[in-house]
Design a protein around this motif. Structure first.
Motif, PDB file in Angstrom:
ATOM      1  N   ILE A  63      -2.031 -20.500  -7.186  1.00  0.00           N
ATOM      2  CA  ILE A  63      -2.438 -19.077  -7.304  1.00  0.00           C
ATOM      3  C   ILE A  63      -1.450 -18.152  -7.424  1.00  0.00           C
ATOM      4  N   GLY A  64      -1.555 -17.278  -8.580  1.00  0.00           N
ATOM      5  CA  GLY A  64      -0.475 -16.264  -9.096  1.00  0.00           C
ATOM      6  C   GLY A  64      -0.754 -14.989  -8.426  1.00  0.00           C
ATOM      7  N   ALA A  65      -0.084 -13.949  -8.516  1.00  0.00           N
ATOM      8  CA  ALA A  65      -0.461 -12.729  -8.382  1.00  0.00           C
ATOM      9  C   ALA A  65      -1.821 -12.407  -8.952  1.00  0.00           C
ATOM     10  N   CYS A  66      -2.666 -11.552  -8.370  1.00  0.00           N
ATOM     11  CA  CYS A  66      -3.800 -11.370  -9.133  1.00  0.00           C
ATOM     12  C   CYS A  66      -3.882 -10.199 -10.366  1.00  0.00           C
ATOM     13  N   VAL A  67      -2.823  -9.539 -10.120  1.00  0.00           N
ATOM     14  CA  VAL A  67      -2.589  -8.501 -11.382  1.00  0.00           C
ATOM     15  C   VAL A  67      -1.121  -8.787 -11.919  1.00  0.00           C
ATOM     16  N   SER A  68      -1.192  -8.718 -13.067  1.00  0.00           N
ATOM     17  CA  SER A  68       0.119  -8.932 -13.860  1.00  0.00           C
ATOM     18  C   SER A  68       0.583  -7.861 -14.586  1.00  0.00           C
ATOM     19  N   ASN A  69       1.805  -7.621 -14.402  1.00  0.00           N
ATOM     20  CA  ASN A  69       2.736  -6.226 -15.132  1.00  0.00           C
ATOM     21  C   ASN A  69       1.997  -4.804 -14.980  1.00  0.00           C
ATOM     22  N   PRO A  70       1.592  -4.538 -13.790  1.00  0.00           N
ATOM     23  CA  PRO A  70       1.057  -3.272 -13.628  1.00  0.00           C
ATOM     24  C   PRO A  70       2.039  -1.981 -13.821  1.00  0.00           C
ATOM     25  N   SER A  71       1.657  -0.909 -14.338  1.00  0.00           N
ATOM     26  CA  SER A  71       2.758  -0.003 -14.576  1.00  0.00           C
ATOM     27  C   SER A  71       3.117   0.653 -13.409  1.00  0.00           C
ATOM     28  N   LYS A  72       2.467   0.748 -12.386  1.00  0.00           N
ATOM     29  CA  LYS A  72       2.631   1.376 -11.218  1.00  0.00           C
ATOM     30  C   LYS A  72       2.256   0.454 -10.072  1.00  0.00           C
ATOM     31  N   PHE A  73       2.942   0.442  -8.802  1.00  0.00           N
ATOM     32  CA  PHE A  73       2.825  -0.139  -7.480  1.00  0.00           C
ATOM     33  C   PHE A  73       2.957   0.622  -6.657  1.00  0.00           C
ATOM     34  N   ILE A  74       1.834   1.475  -6.132  1.00  0.00           N
ATOM     35  CA  ILE A  74       2.152   2.629  -5.191  1.00  0.00           C
ATOM     36  C   ILE A  74       1.875   2.214  -3.890  1.00  0.00           C
ATOM     37  N   GLY A  75       2.517   2.588  -2.884  1.00  0.00           N
ATOM     38  CA  GLY A  75       2.234   2.352  -1.443  1.00  0.00           C
ATOM     39  C   GLY A  75       1.985   3.713  -0.886  1.00  0.00           C
ATOM     40  N   ILE A  76       1.162   3.589   0.513  1.00  0.00           N
ATOM     41  CA  ILE A  76       0.710   4.772   1.195  1.00  0.00           C
ATOM     42  C   ILE A  76       1.369   4.450   2.646  1.00  0.00           C
ATOM     43  N   GLY A  77       1.953   5.243   3.211  1.00  0.00           N
ATOM     44  CA  GLY A  77       2.784   5.308   4.545  1.00  0.00           C
ATOM     45  C   GLY A  77       1.960   5.938   5.600  1.00  0.00           C
ATOM     46  N   LEU A  78       2.074   5.015   6.754  1.00  0.00           N
ATOM     47  CA  LEU A  78       1.331   5.791   8.012  1.00  0.00           C
ATOM     48  C   LEU A  78       0.154   6.162   7.797  1.00  0.00           C
ATOM     49  N   PRO A 235      -5.421   2.116 -15.938  1.00  0.00           N
ATOM     50  CA  PRO A 235      -6.117   0.526 -15.567  1.00  0.00           C
ATOM     51  C   PRO A 235      -4.990  -0.448 -15.372  1.00  0.00           C
ATOM     52  N   GLY A 236      -5.095  -1.058 -14.424  1.00  0.00           N
ATOM     53  CA  GLY A 236      -3.963  -2.041 -13.923  1.00  0.00           C
ATOM     54  C   GLY A 236      -2.972  -1.662 -12.978  1.00  0.00           C
ATOM     55  N   ASP A 237      -3.044  -0.418 -12.705  1.00  0.00           N
ATOM     56  CA  ASP A 237      -2.146   0.263 -11.710  1.00  0.00           C
ATOM     57  C   ASP A 237      -2.582   0.009 -10.321  1.00  0.00           C
ATOM     58  N   ILE A 238      -1.725  -0.476  -9.464  1.00  0.00           N
ATOM     59  CA  ILE A 238      -2.252  -1.043  -7.898  1.00  0.00           C
ATOM     60  C   ILE A 238      -1.804  -0.146  -6.900  1.00  0.00           C
ATOM     61  N   CYS A 239      -2.348  -0.336  -5.823  1.00  0.00           N
ATOM     62  CA  CYS A 239      -2.036   0.487  -4.492  1.00  0.00           C
ATOM     63  C   CYS A 239      -2.292  -0.201  -3.599  1.00  0.00           C
ATOM     64  N   CYS A 240      -1.305  -0.234  -2.638  1.00  0.00           N
ATOM     65  CA  CYS A 240      -1.672  -0.744  -1.247  1.00  0.00           C
ATOM     66  C   CYS A 240      -1.793   0.695  -0.304  1.00  0.00           C
ATOM     67  N   THR A 241      -2.534   0.363   0.875  1.00  0.00           N
ATOM     68  CA  THR A 241      -3.203   1.811   1.336  1.00  0.00           C
ATOM     69  C   THR A 241      -2.788   2.124   3.207  1.00  0.00           C
ATOM     70  N   GLY A 242      -1.850   1.256   3.311  1.00  0.00           N
ATOM     71  CA  GLY A 242      -1.430   1.429   4.832  1.00  0.00           C
ATOM     72  C   GLY A 242      -1.882   0.271   5.929  1.00  0.00           C
ATOM     73  N   THR A 243      -1.147   0.310   6.997  1.00  0.00           N
ATOM     74  CA  THR A 243      -1.230  -0.952   7.857  1.00  0.00           C
ATOM     75  C   THR A 243      -1.446  -0.590   9.382  1.00  0.00           C
ATOM     76  N   PRO A 244      -2.238  -1.667   9.772  1.00  0.00           N
ATOM     77  CA  PRO A 244      -2.601  -1.333  11.235  1.00  0.00           C
ATOM     78  C   PRO A 244      -1.256  -1.672  12.155  1.00  0.00           C
ATOM     79  N   PRO A 245      -1.395  -1.501  13.491  1.00  0.00           N
ATOM     80  CA  PRO A 245      -0.396  -1.471  14.487  1.00  0.00           C
ATOM     81  C   PRO A 245       0.178  -3.113  14.623  1.00  0.00           C
ATOM     82  N   GLY A 246       1.067  -3.210  15.305  1.00  0.00           N
ATOM     83  CA  GLY A 246       1.530  -4.566  15.244  1.00  0.00           C
ATOM     84  C   GLY A 246       2.787  -5.038  14.554  1.00  0.00           C
ATOM     85  N   VAL A 247       3.435  -4.054  13.601  1.00  0.00           N
ATOM     86  CA  VAL A 247       4.475  -4.618  12.666  1.00  0.00           C
ATOM     87  C   VAL A 247       5.796  -4.753  13.772  1.00  0.00           C
ATOM     88  N   GLY A 248       6.724  -5.577  13.112  1.00  0.00           N
ATOM     89  CA  GLY A 248       7.857  -5.981  13.990  1.00  0.00           C
ATOM     90  C   GLY A 248       8.721  -5.058  14.503  1.00  0.00           C
TER      91      GLY A 248
END
Length: 282
Positions: A63-78, A235-248
């Motif tokens: 199984i590969g990455a579910c999106v190919s060649n997005p123009s942006k991969f944006i993250g949201i912190g805290l 279209p195709g831009d992706i974003c990850c939206t933050g994480t719960p507690p328990g990081v290393g």
């Protein structure tokens, strides 16, 4: 519907998962899941297709990455209240935005490579989303009209590079293999409870992170609206939206990935990922 990409690295084909969990080949309809095809017209095309007539992939296929060649991969912190609290940091008044370099994207079960010289490689289970219609200065009320679907992300992070090697987070977030996404995209119409999903991450069978998307400080509608006021989302831009507690980095003492570990993570209805962590080799 559940959309994914099947095949060896660089040779993935688009697929849909049917009601019996068969992977059906969509390449007769679209050539990939990329910025040209990740839109609502494509979803309508697929809906009009009798997917039971499409060829099946072997269930053991990669199984590969579910999106190919997005123009942006944006993250949201805290962006989780309980994660901010574990770090004794104030709740952000506005979303914290950073970039993950698109070259970090890998499949949901591919190895995570610890960067050369790293002693601070960390894990983060997150819900991601992919844009399906251009968004510029959209309102919170209309924001979800621009989201095609949701997926699982491990926002792998090198904390020393992120926090101690300059003024931006980006360099600690974008190493190769630091962006596993998938296994599949769930379209928004099939996930109305996206803001109330349980999340977990285990390292070597030990539970490290437990959370729920209801704990987000800024929900996904707010994030889409806010980001669209800072940049056009395509279209195709992706974003990850933050994480719960328990990081290393917040363990006592801190714990980081060195190589040899197995990392398993998942979110309700968005599947799981399983990674072997390997040390960097020349």
């Amino acid at each position: 519907m559940k959309l994914c990409r099947i095949g060896s690295v660089g040779e993935e084909k688009p697929a849909i998962i049917d009601s019996e969990n068969n992977y059906r080949d969509l390449s007769s309809i679209i050539n990939d899941l990329n910025p040209d095809t990740l839109n609502f017209d494509t979803l309508e095309k697929i809906k009009k297709t009798d997917i039971s007539t499409l060829p099946k992939f072997d269930s053991s296929s990669r199984i590969g990455a579910c999106v190919s060649n997005p123009s942006k991969f944006i993250g949201i912190g805290l962006n989780f209240k309980d994660h901010a609290e574990e770090q004794n940091l104030p709740i952000p008044k506005e979303p914290i935005i950073f970039s993950k370099f698109t070259s970090c994207i890998t499949g949901p079960n591919d190895p995570i490579i610890v960067p050369k010289g790293s002693n601070h490689t960390d894990w983060e289970v997150e819900i991601g989303f992919v844009i399906g219609k251009k968004a510029t200065n959209v309102s919170i009320g209309n924001a979800l009209d621009h989201v095609l679907g949701f997926f699982l992300v491990n926002d792998v992070s090198e904390r020393d590079f992120q926090k101690n090697r300059g003024l931006t987070w980006d360099k600690g977030k974008g190493f190769d293999t630091f962006g596993p996404i998938g296994p599949f995209i769930v379209t928004t119409d099939e996930l109305p409870d996206y803001q109330n999903l349980n999340m977990f991450l285990d390292v070597n069978g030990k539970r490290m992170q437990t959370g729920n998307t209801s704990k987000m400080i800024f929900d996904i509608k707010t994030l889409v609206s806010y980001m669209s006021s800072c940049m056009s989302l395509h279209p195709g831009d992706i974003c990850c939206t933050g994480t719960p507690p328990g990081v290393g980095e917040n363990m006592k003492p801190p714990q980081f990935l060195k190589g040899g570990e197995e990392v398993v993570l998942g979110i309700d209805k968005l599947g799981t990922q399983k990674h072997l962590v390997v040390p960097y080799k020349e």
